[in-house]
Motif scaffolding. Structure first.
Motif, PDB file in Angstrom:
ATOM      1  N   ASP A  32     -20.361  28.425 -10.638  1.00  0.00           N
ATOM      2  CA  ASP A  32     -21.814  28.668 -10.624  1.00  0.00           C
ATOM      3  C   ASP A  32     -22.130  30.088 -11.077  1.00  0.00           C
ATOM      4  O   ASP A  32     -23.108  30.328 -11.794  1.00  0.00           O
ATOM      5  CB  ASP A  32     -22.398  28.428  -9.231  1.00  0.00           C
ATOM      6  CG  ASP A  32     -22.559  26.959  -8.894  1.00  0.00           C
ATOM      7  OD1 ASP A  32     -22.334  26.106  -9.775  1.00  0.00           O
ATOM      8  OD2 ASP A  32     -22.900  26.661  -7.725  1.00  0.00           O
ATOM      9  N   THR A  33     -21.301  31.046 -10.647  1.00  0.00           N
ATOM     10  CA  THR A  33     -21.513  32.434 -11.041  1.00  0.00           C
ATOM     11  C   THR A  33     -21.344  32.593 -12.550  1.00  0.00           C
ATOM     12  O   THR A  33     -22.177  33.216 -13.215  1.00  0.00           O
ATOM     13  CB  THR A  33     -20.530  33.354 -10.285  1.00  0.00           C
ATOM     14  OG1 THR A  33     -20.743  33.191  -8.879  1.00  0.00           O
ATOM     15  CG2 THR A  33     -20.752  34.807 -10.659  1.00  0.00           C
ATOM     16  N   LEU A  34     -20.290  32.004 -13.112  1.00  0.00           N
ATOM     17  CA  LEU A  34     -20.097  32.052 -14.567  1.00  0.00           C
ATOM     18  C   LEU A  34     -21.209  31.318 -15.303  1.00  0.00           C
ATOM     19  O   LEU A  34     -21.610  31.722 -16.395  1.00  0.00           O
ATOM     20  CB  LEU A  34     -18.745  31.453 -14.949  1.00  0.00           C
ATOM     21  CG  LEU A  34     -17.540  32.361 -14.792  1.00  0.00           C
ATOM     22  CD1 LEU A  34     -16.255  31.601 -15.077  1.00  0.00           C
ATOM     23  CD2 LEU A  34     -17.655  33.581 -15.703  1.00  0.00           C
ATOM     24  N   HIS A  68     -24.798  33.771 -23.994  1.00  0.00           N
ATOM     25  CA  HIS A  68     -25.127  34.651 -22.877  1.00  0.00           C
ATOM     26  C   HIS A  68     -26.506  34.305 -22.341  1.00  0.00           C
ATOM     27  O   HIS A  68     -27.444  34.089 -23.084  1.00  0.00           O
ATOM     28  CB  HIS A  68     -25.124  36.122 -23.308  1.00  0.00           C
ATOM     29  CG  HIS A  68     -23.761  36.638 -23.571  1.00  0.00           C
ATOM     30  ND1 HIS A  68     -22.975  37.183 -22.596  1.00  0.00           N
ATOM     31  CD2 HIS A  68     -23.037  36.687 -24.712  1.00  0.00           C
ATOM     32  CE1 HIS A  68     -21.826  37.544 -23.120  1.00  0.00           C
ATOM     33  NE2 HIS A  68     -21.836  37.254 -24.406  1.00  0.00           N
ATOM     34  N   SER A  69     -26.612  34.276 -21.042  1.00  0.00           N
ATOM     35  CA  SER A  69     -27.874  33.989 -20.380  1.00  0.00           C
ATOM     36  C   SER A  69     -28.485  35.295 -19.903  1.00  0.00           C
ATOM     37  O   SER A  69     -27.779  36.255 -19.616  1.00  0.00           O
ATOM     38  CB  SER A  69     -27.618  33.071 -19.186  1.00  0.00           C
ATOM     39  OG  SER A  69     -28.770  32.963 -18.402  1.00  0.00           O
ATOM     40  N   SER A  70     -29.778  35.320 -19.779  1.00  0.00           N
ATOM     41  CA  SER A  70     -30.426  36.502 -19.206  1.00  0.00           C
ATOM     42  C   SER A  70     -30.462  36.418 -17.690  1.00  0.00           C
ATOM     43  O   SER A  70     -30.827  37.365 -17.021  1.00  0.00           O
ATOM     44  CB  SER A  70     -31.843  36.638 -19.759  1.00  0.00           C
ATOM     45  OG  SER A  70     -32.605  35.502 -19.420  1.00  0.00           O
ATOM     46  N   ASP A  71     -30.066  35.254 -17.167  1.00  0.00           N
ATOM     47  CA  ASP A  71     -30.044  35.078 -15.715  1.00  0.00           C
ATOM     48  C   ASP A  71     -28.975  35.954 -15.083  1.00  0.00           C
ATOM     49  O   ASP A  71     -27.876  36.084 -15.597  1.00  0.00           O
ATOM     50  CB  ASP A  71     -29.728  33.623 -15.334  1.00  0.00           C
ATOM     51  CG  ASP A  71     -30.819  32.659 -15.738  1.00  0.00           C
ATOM     52  OD1 ASP A  71     -31.935  33.124 -16.030  1.00  0.00           O
ATOM     53  OD2 ASP A  71     -30.543  31.458 -15.775  1.00  0.00           O
ATOM     54  N   GLN A  72     -29.308  36.544 -13.988  1.00  0.00           N
ATOM     55  CA  GLN A  72     -28.338  37.279 -13.193  1.00  0.00           C
ATOM     56  C   GLN A  72     -28.011  36.432 -11.969  1.00  0.00           C
ATOM     57  O   GLN A  72     -28.893  35.765 -11.432  1.00  0.00           O
ATOM     58  CB  GLN A  72     -28.923  38.621 -12.730  1.00  0.00           C
ATOM     59  CG  GLN A  72     -29.135  39.597 -13.855  1.00  0.00           C
ATOM     60  CD  GLN A  72     -27.824  39.993 -14.509  1.00  0.00           C
ATOM     61  OE1 GLN A  72     -26.833  40.221 -13.835  1.00  0.00           O
ATOM     62  NE2 GLN A  72     -27.826  40.051 -15.824  1.00  0.00           N
TER      63      GLN A  72
END
Length: 128
Positions: A32-34, A68-72
């Motif tokens: 989930d983190t990745l 790459h996602s902008s989600d942190q």
């Protein structure tokens, strides 16, 4: 875990992540983190937890290192125990996923083997 991948990305961006020495919850935390950083191309869809199920010894997912996602992540991932991770893919793609894991987890050990077209990297991930 949401599958955000499309079918038209370069295959050399894919990194296969194999997790061992962990249970279902720890694998879910890492994947989930990745997934907040990269798109999952092939994410595991574990069924409901059952008391008598034998847990797999290896959890596997594939991530698109170019997406790459902008989600942190919502906060620092909280593993209870260290998790062994094996990353396999193109040299640059594996390096991108290694960097992301290094920002998100404490990497206690790191070993890598490089081939002509592929890199294999073994990491021991622990909570920060």
């Amino acid at each position: 875990m949401e599958n955000k991948a499309t079918n038209n990305h370069p295959a050399d961006c894919d990194v296969t992540v194999q997790l061992t020495d962990c249970d279902r919850e720890e694998a879910r935390i890492v994947f989930d983190t990745l997934d907040h950083v990269f798109s999952a191309c092939d994410a595991p869809q574990p069924g409901p937890e059952q008391r008598h199920d034998h847990e797999p010894t290896v959890w596997v997912a594939t991530f698109d290192s170019s997406a790459h996602s902008s989600d942190q992540p919502p906060g620092p991932p909280q593993l209870e125990h260290p998790v062994q991770a094996l990353l396999t893919g193109d040299h640059h793609a594996v390096a991108e996923v290694e960097k992301a894991l290094g920002r998100l987890f404490e990497v206690r050990t790191s070993e890598s083997v490089s081939g002509e077209h592929e890199k294999e990297s073994r990491l021991l991930l622990a909570p920060r």
